[in-house]
Design a protein around this motif. Structure first.
Motif, PDB file in Angstrom:
ATOM      1  N   ASP A  48       0.855  -1.188   0.000  1.00  0.00           N
ATOM      2  CA  ASP A  48       0.000   0.000   0.000  1.00  0.00           C
ATOM      3  C   ASP A  48       0.889   1.235   0.000  1.00  0.00           C
ATOM      4  OD1 ASP A  48      -1.890   1.942   0.315  1.00  0.00           O
ATOM      5  OD2 ASP A  48      -2.762   1.150   2.155  1.00  0.00           O
ATOM      6  N   SER A  49       0.784   2.029  -1.035  1.00  0.00           N
ATOM      7  CA  SER A  49       1.627   3.228  -1.145  1.00  0.00           C
ATOM      8  C   SER A  49       1.040   4.423  -0.407  1.00  0.00           C
ATOM      9  CB  SER A  49       1.836   3.589  -2.616  1.00  0.00           C
ATOM     10  OG  SER A  49       0.579   3.829  -3.245  1.00  0.00           O
ATOM     11  N   ASP A  50      -0.185   4.276   0.100  1.00  0.00           N
ATOM     12  CA  ASP A  50      -0.831   5.391   0.808  1.00  0.00           C
ATOM     13  C   ASP A  50      -1.531   4.866   2.059  1.00  0.00           C
ATOM     14  OD1 ASP A  50      -1.856   7.842   1.491  1.00  0.00           O
ATOM     15  OD2 ASP A  50      -3.545   7.747   0.092  1.00  0.00           O
ATOM     16  N   SER A  51      -0.732   4.579   3.086  1.00  0.00           N
ATOM     17  CA  SER A  51      -1.266   3.998   4.317  1.00  0.00           C
ATOM     18  C   SER A  51      -1.716   5.039   5.332  1.00  0.00           C
ATOM     19  CB  SER A  51      -0.211   3.091   4.969  1.00  0.00           C
ATOM     20  OG  SER A  51       0.130   2.035   4.116  1.00  0.00           O
ATOM     21  N   GLY A  52      -1.509   6.296   4.995  1.00  0.00           N
ATOM     22  CA  GLY A  52      -1.867   7.344   5.939  1.00  0.00           C
ATOM     23  C   GLY A  52      -0.774   7.632   6.956  1.00  0.00           C
ATOM     24  N   PHE A  53       0.397   7.018   6.779  1.00  0.00           N
ATOM     25  CA  PHE A  53       1.526   7.309   7.664  1.00  0.00           C
ATOM     26  C   PHE A  53       2.070   8.704   7.334  1.00  0.00           C
ATOM     27  CE2 PHE A  53       2.413   2.487   7.792  1.00  0.00           C
ATOM     28  CZ  PHE A  53       1.664   2.342   8.951  1.00  0.00           C
ATOM     29  N   PRO A  54       2.816   9.296   8.261  1.00  0.00           N
ATOM     30  CA  PRO A  54       3.374  10.631   7.991  1.00  0.00           C
ATOM     31  C   PRO A  54       4.201  10.663   6.706  1.00  0.00           C
ATOM     32  CG  PRO A  54       3.652  10.073  10.311  1.00  0.00           C
ATOM     33  CD  PRO A  54       3.137   8.833   9.631  1.00  0.00           C
ATOM     34  N   LYS A  55       4.112  11.742   5.990  1.00  0.00           N
ATOM     35  CA  LYS A  55       4.822  11.894   4.727  1.00  0.00           C
ATOM     36  C   LYS A  55       6.329  11.825   4.961  1.00  0.00           C
ATOM     37  CE  LYS A  55       5.166  14.912   0.673  1.00  0.00           C
ATOM     38  NZ  LYS A  55       4.726  16.190   0.065  1.00  0.00           N
ATOM     39  N   GLY A  56       7.001  11.036   4.135  1.00  0.00           N
ATOM     40  CA  GLY A  56       8.454  10.977   4.198  1.00  0.00           C
ATOM     41  C   GLY A  56       9.023   9.827   4.997  1.00  0.00           C
ATOM     42  N   VAL A  57       8.196   9.160   5.821  1.00  0.00           N
ATOM     43  CA  VAL A  57       8.737   8.025   6.581  1.00  0.00           C
ATOM     44  C   VAL A  57       8.936   6.842   5.629  1.00  0.00           C
ATOM     45  CG1 VAL A  57       7.634   8.773   8.733  1.00  0.00           C
ATOM     46  CG2 VAL A  57       6.450   7.133   7.247  1.00  0.00           C
ATOM     47  N   PRO A  58       9.943   6.001   5.893  1.00  0.00           N
ATOM     48  CA  PRO A  58      10.224   4.901   4.969  1.00  0.00           C
ATOM     49  C   PRO A  58       9.429   3.633   5.242  1.00  0.00           C
ATOM     50  CG  PRO A  58      11.916   4.992   6.649  1.00  0.00           C
ATOM     51  CD  PRO A  58      10.975   6.137   6.926  1.00  0.00           C
ATOM     52  N   TRP A  59       8.477   3.698   6.148  1.00  0.00           N
ATOM     53  CA  TRP A  59       7.727   2.517   6.559  1.00  0.00           C
ATOM     54  C   TRP A  59       6.993   1.884   5.373  1.00  0.00           C
ATOM     55  CZ3 TRP A  59       5.018   5.621  11.003  1.00  0.00           C
ATOM     56  CH2 TRP A  59       6.004   6.098  11.880  1.00  0.00           C
ATOM     57  N   VAL A  60       6.981   0.554   5.370  1.00  0.00           N
ATOM     58  CA  VAL A  60       6.373  -0.198   4.260  1.00  0.00           C
ATOM     59  C   VAL A  60       5.185  -0.989   4.801  1.00  0.00           C
ATOM     60  CG1 VAL A  60       6.764  -1.887   2.437  1.00  0.00           C
ATOM     61  CG2 VAL A  60       8.633  -0.377   3.156  1.00  0.00           C
ATOM     62  N   HIS A  61       4.049  -0.880   4.130  1.00  0.00           N
ATOM     63  CA  HIS A  61       2.815  -1.532   4.569  1.00  0.00           C
ATOM     64  C   HIS A  61       2.297  -2.478   3.494  1.00  0.00           C
ATOM     65  CE1 HIS A  61      -1.807  -1.184   5.070  1.00  0.00           C
ATOM     66  NE2 HIS A  61      -1.366  -2.186   5.791  1.00  0.00           N
ATOM     67  N   TYR A  62       2.100  -3.741   3.868  1.00  0.00           N
ATOM     68  CA  TYR A  62       1.464  -4.733   3.009  1.00  0.00           C
ATOM     69  C   TYR A  62       0.130  -5.121   3.642  1.00  0.00           C
ATOM     70  CZ  TYR A  62       6.344  -5.291   1.466  1.00  0.00           C
ATOM     71  OH  TYR A  62       7.622  -5.072   1.019  1.00  0.00           O
ATOM     72  N   HIS A  63      -0.867  -5.364   2.827  1.00  0.00           N
ATOM     73  CA  HIS A  63      -2.180  -5.696   3.390  1.00  0.00           C
ATOM     74  C   HIS A  63      -2.950  -6.630   2.460  1.00  0.00           C
ATOM     75  CE1 HIS A  63      -4.724  -3.088   0.721  1.00  0.00           C
ATOM     76  NE2 HIS A  63      -3.539  -2.574   0.485  1.00  0.00           N
ATOM     77  N   GLY A  64      -3.941  -7.280   3.041  1.00  0.00           N
ATOM     78  CA  GLY A  64      -4.798  -8.171   2.275  1.00  0.00           C
ATOM     79  C   GLY A  64      -5.605  -9.045   3.206  1.00  0.00           C
ATOM     80  N   GLU A  65      -6.257 -10.039   2.637  1.00  0.00           N
ATOM     81  CA  GLU A  65      -7.059 -10.966   3.425  1.00  0.00           C
ATOM     82  C   GLU A  65      -6.574 -12.390   3.192  1.00  0.00           C
ATOM     83  OE1 GLU A  65     -11.204 -10.400   2.766  1.00  0.00           O
ATOM     84  OE2 GLU A  65     -11.197  -8.326   3.500  1.00  0.00           O
ATOM     85  N   TYR A  66      -6.552 -13.153   4.276  1.00  0.00           N
ATOM     86  CA  TYR A  66      -6.151 -14.555   4.223  1.00  0.00           C
ATOM     87  C   TYR A  66      -7.170 -15.337   5.040  1.00  0.00           C
ATOM     88  CZ  TYR A  66      -3.404 -18.799   5.098  1.00  0.00           C
ATOM     89  OH  TYR A  66      -2.969 -20.100   5.187  1.00  0.00           O
ATOM     90  N   LYS A  67      -7.890 -16.231   4.366  1.00  0.00           N
ATOM     91  CA  LYS A  67      -8.995 -16.946   5.013  1.00  0.00           C
ATOM     92  C   LYS A  67      -9.980 -15.933   5.585  1.00  0.00           C
ATOM     93  CE  LYS A  67      -6.473 -21.254   5.624  1.00  0.00           C
ATOM     94  NZ  LYS A  67      -6.086 -22.367   6.525  1.00  0.00           N
ATOM     95  N   ASP A  68     -10.253 -15.978   6.890  1.00  0.00           N
ATOM     96  CA  ASP A  68     -11.218 -15.040   7.478  1.00  0.00           C
ATOM     97  C   ASP A  68     -10.532 -13.864   8.164  1.00  0.00           C
ATOM     98  OD1 ASP A  68     -13.360 -16.719   6.717  1.00  0.00           O
ATOM     99  OD2 ASP A  68     -13.072 -17.938   8.527  1.00  0.00           O
ATOM    100  N   LEU A  69      -9.267 -13.650   7.855  1.00  0.00           N
ATOM    101  CA  LEU A  69      -8.475 -12.657   8.575  1.00  0.00           C
ATOM    102  C   LEU A  69      -8.033 -11.510   7.677  1.00  0.00           C
ATOM    103  CD1 LEU A  69      -6.209 -15.215  10.448  1.00  0.00           C
ATOM    104  CD2 LEU A  69      -7.977 -13.807  11.517  1.00  0.00           C
TER     105      LEU A  69
END
Length: 264
Positions: A48-69
C-alpha cells in the motif's frame, strides 16, 4: 467518582466482547523486509503506497485478506540516509504505535529472527514463542528506575496454540546492539533469556501501553554463546531461518483463524 466506575465497567465489557468474538484483524510488525517478504507472498498481500503514515517516513505496509483474517504487515523500511533496514527499538516503537492507531488490530504479532543461547537449549532454525520480554541495555542503577529500565513484560498467553503446534517457549531479551557486551550479558542472564533480539521488548511496551495483545515469534539465526562470530553466522543463516519462520507463522495464523483470543 461515579463516571470513573462507569468507564471501568464499560472498558471491562468491551474487553470481554473482544475476547469472545473471532479474531479478524492481525497486525505483523517485522523489522526486516527479508523476513517479511515470504509472508507477504504466502498471504498474497499487496503493498500500500498510501497507508496514511506521515509523509516521508520509509515505513512499508502490506495488506490483504487470508482466510477469514485481515492481515497487515508493517516494516520500518530502509534508513533514508544509509539504505539499510531500520532495525532497533526506536523504529520498532514508532512503527508499532502508528500501525496500531491506523489499523486497530485485534492482535499484534512481532515475527522475526533472533540470536539464541545453546546453554538454554536453542539451536539454529528453532522457532520460539516468547513468554516474557525485557531489555538488557537500559541500565539505570537507581531504585525503581532499575526495574523500569529492564521493563519486564509478559507476552499474550496462548497455551492452546503452543500445545497444538508444539512450539518452543523462551524468554526474550532486547537491546539495540547486535553484539553483546559483558554488561549486557550479565543482564541477559539475569533476565533468564533464551533468545535475544533488537525489537521485541520495545514492541511489547507499545502494545501494553495501547492495551493490544501481542505475540512474539522468533527464529534463531545465530548462537550467541557459540564459536562463530554473531554477524557472520546471522548473515549465513538468514535465508534458511526466514523460511522456517515463514512456516511457523503460517501454522500460527492458520490456527488463529476462526478463533477468539480466549481460545488461544
Amino acid at each position: 467518582m461515579a463516571p470513573e466506575k462507569s468507564q471501568e465497567v464499560k472498558d471491562e465489557s468491551m474487553a470481554s466482547q473482544s475476547d469472545s468474538r473471532p479474531i479478524s484483524n492481525i497486525l505483523f510488525i517485522i523489522a526486516m523486509q527479508t523476513e517479511a517478504l515470504p509472508l507477504v507472498n504466502k498471504f498474497q498481500l499487496t503493498e500500500d503506497s498510501d497507508s496514511g503514515f506521515p509523509k516521508g517516513v520509509p515505513w512499508v505496509h502490506y495488506h490483504g485478506e487470508y482466510k477469514d483474517l485481515k492481515i497487515n504487515i508493517v516494516c520500518p523500511g530502509k534508513d533514508t540516509a544509509l539504505g539499510v533496514d531500520s532495525v532497533g527499538t526506536v523504529s520498532a516503537s514508532l512503527v508499532t504505535y502508528a500501525s496500531i492507531l491506523a489499523f486497530q488490530p485485534d492482535l499484534v504479532i512481532n515475527a522475526g529472527t533472533a540470536g539464541g543461547f545453546k546453554a538454554k537449549g536453542a539451536s539454529i532454525g528453532d522457532v520460539f514463542v516468547a513468554s516474557d520480554l525485557a531489555f538488557h541495555d537500559r541500565r539505570i542503577p537507581i531504585p525503581v528506575f532499575d526495574l523500569y529500565g529492564v521493563g519486564l513484560r509478559q507476552a499474550f498467553q496462548t497455551p492452546n496454540l503452543l500445545k497444538e503446534l508444539n512450539l518452543k517457549v523462551g524468554k526474550l531479551s532486547t537491546g539495540d546492539s547486535l553484539d553483546m557486551s559483558p554488561q549486557d550479558e550479565a543482564t541477559i542472564i539475569a533476565n533468564d533469556a533464551t533468545i535475544k533480539d533488537m525489537e521485541g521488548a520495545a514492541i511489547a511496551y507499545v502494545a501494553d501501553l495501547l492495551k493490544v495483545p501481542a505475540m512474539f515469534v522468533k527464529a534463531v539465526t545465530d548462537i550467541i554463546d557459540g564459536e562463530k562470530p554473531t554477524a557472520e553466522e546471522f548473515l549465513q543463516n538468514l535465508a534458511a531461518v526466514t523460511a522456517a519462520l515463514d512456516q511457523a507463522v503460517t501454522q500460527i495464523v492458520d490456527y488463529i483463524n476462526g478463533k477468539c483470543l480466549s481460545e488461544l
